[in-house]
Motif scaffolding. Structure first.
Motif: not given
Lengths: 184, 362
Positions: B201-217, B224-233
């Motif tokens: 139910a998702t278009s390519p551009s919508e899927s890219l926008a929706a996956s931003e939370d899974m990508l790294w900022r 990457a170690t979770s504790a440090v990267t979470d703080r860094a982000e």
């Protein structure tokens, strides 16, 4: 205090100062080579083992936590490299022994002959104990074997040396692992 | 005649003539070994990808950088080239998907906290194969999705080479517009139906926008170690580029400064000319190319060194990771983030001209 190189040089090398790392390698090279040669009884194999040990030092010195750990770390590396070379070359248990240098007197020649008679395991502990003055606990840590194993090997090695050299006089007590006076 | 075995032995050993050591030989052997080590790490990562690919692609034949043959329960893979990108950011994924030969719908609807650990794609210029690999909220590997150009998938399995691959595993397969999706049944097993429905139910551009939370900022150099990267982000300003250096990269700081070299972005590696043997691709003999993209220039590295000095820590043993940011032309911002979660973060502003350091309150 490190026995291989000045502590300040080891500290600088730990900080990955490239100049210091190379100075350190130059400083440890003769000792690495001579230790490997004493264990392997062959100059070419010793050069191979010692050079590989220096490569490892060059690569991994930055991972060492403190200068105080350097001595034990380097001994472990050299001993592993001599074991690797021995496995690869299938060096027989009884090596030919180093050719005596022109300056060697008859007692020195006897020492090389006696070492050549020892099995690699006995030779390792003997060299580290008598030539490098490592304590038996340190030898155990270096070789990755139990302390009791080191003491047993030393005791047997001493018996064999006494048999080979005749005039054996030793104040080392293998049961206590006390620092020896090394008289033979 | 009694004599001292120890003294005699030491003296005899000191008389052993020592050959010359070529420091150049040590230096080059050390670099080669480091390269081999890097290669092995990447090969391992690639093998995980390929093991999944070989197992996953039921009746698929993919042309281009990756070529798969399958017959019955056995498969063989020929991989000529591929690119592996760790810790991708939105801009990276946008670049890859825009150059792909098919409209890429990214996986959406994955469990909360899931992040994209790496993307493998092939061929590099115009990918027709993508493998998106995930990690869970704890940082553990969680499997991945193959996104394929349907025109490159061929069910003809009559030309199998002699080499074989490990046994097949069951896959979930579906098609969304111009994309074929494959996922191993044992990964995301509970979520596969929901993911499939949401992707459909998702278009390519919508899927890219929706996956931003899974990508790294932020750009993550190293591991990457979770504790440090979470703080860094959380700390990183959203409007400018931020880079996180792990301890391994920090340790290289002194050497880079001594040689006046920048720190490169090593997140992406190109594997080219992967030779084929009877046992499949030999990654160890592939040609590895790291792009020469500068992550932090020499001035930035000097700023980090200045901040470390002010904090009284050394790059080699600060037990911290460094977040680097340049908010404007006149200053750098440096955060020292301890590896233990509870310890406070130290923030510094470093003058871009004088390298004078000011400690800031976070």
């Amino acid at each position: 205090m490190t026995r291989w190189a000045p502590p300040e040089l080891v500290s600088s090398a730990l900080n990955r100062n490239e100049w210091a790392v190379e100075e350190l390698i130059a400083a440890i090279w003769p000792g690495c080579f001579r230790l490997a040669a004493t264990i392997l009884g062959d100059r070419d194999l010793a050069q191979d083992a010692a050079q590989e040990a220096c490569v490892i030092v060059h690569r991994k010195i930055g991972s060492l936590r403190s200068p105080e750990a350097f001595d034990a770390w380097l001994y472990r590396i050299i001993m592993r490299q001599t074991a690797r070379v021995r496995r690869r070359q299938r060096v027989s248990d009884r090596v030919a022994g180093l050719a005596p240098s022109a300056a060697d007197d008859s007692t020195a020649i006897d020492v090389w002959r006696a070492l050549a008679e020892l099995s690699p395991e006995f030779r390792e502990v003997t060299v580290l104990f008598y030539f490098d003055d490592l304590k038996t606990e340190e030898i155990a840590a270096t070789l990755g074997v139990r302390h009791a194993t080191v003491r047993t090997r030393l005791a047997r090695s001493r018996a064999k040396l006494r048999h080979i050299l005749g005039d054996y006089e030793d104040r080392f007590d293998p049961m206590t692992g006390e620092t020896p006076q090394h008289a033979v | 005649m009694p004599y001292d075995f120890s003294v005699t032995g030491k003296a005899a050993r000191e008389r052993i003539p020592v050959p010359n050591l070529s420091i150049d030989a040590v230096r080059s052997a050390s670099r080669a070994a480091t390269q081999r080590n890097r290669t092995q790490r990447f090969a391992l990562s690639a093998l995980i990808v390929l093991a999944s690919l070989g197992a996953a692609v039921a009746a698929a034949r993919i042309y281009g950088g990756v070529h798969i043959w399958l017959s019955g329960g056995k498969a063989a893979a020929t991989v000529r080239s591929m690119v592996v990108l760790k810790y991708p950011m939105a801009s990276d994924v946008q670049r890859i998907t825009l150059s792909a030969t098919f409209p890429v719908v990214m996986p959406v609807g994955l469990p909360p906290g899931t992040r994209i650990r790496q993307i493998m794609y092939s061929p590099s210029a115009h990918p027709n194969t993508m493998f998106v690999q995930f990690q869970s909220v704890t940082g553990a590997y969680k499997g991945g999705f193959f996104l394929l150009d349907p025109s490159s998938v061929d069910p003809d399995t009559t030309t199998l080479p002699a080499a074989t691959r490990p046994s097949l595993r069951e896959v979930e397969q579906w098609k969304i517009g111009g994309e074929t999706v494959l996922v191993l049944k044992d990964t995301f097993a509970n979520d596969a139906a929901s993911i499939k429905a949401q992707m459909s139910a998702t278009s390519p551009s919508e899927s890219l926008a929706a996956s931003e939370d899974m990508l790294w900022r932020i750009e993550i150099l190293g591991q990457a170690t979770s504790a440090v990267t979470d703080r860094a982000e959380r700390l990183a300003p959203p409007s400018s580029r931020s880079i996180l250096l792990d301890r391994g990269h920090l340790k290289s700081l002194v050497g880079l400064l001594a040689q006046n070299k920048p720190m490169l972005d090593a997140r992406e590696v190109f594997l080219n000319d992967i030779p084929q043997t009877n046992n499949g691709p030999d990654y160890m003999k592939a040609k590895y190319v790291w792009p020469k993209t500068v992550a932090i220039d020499t001035h930035g590295l000097r700023a980090i060194a200045a901040a470390l000095r002010t904090s009284g820590k050394a790059a080699t043993n600060c037990n911290c990771e460094v977040l680097f940011n340049r908010p404007n032309d006149t200053a750098y911002w440096i955060w020292l983030i301890p590896q233990t979660g509870s310890a406070p973060v130290a923030k510094f502003s470093v003058d871009a001209t004088t390298f004078a350091v000011t400690r800031l309150r976070e």
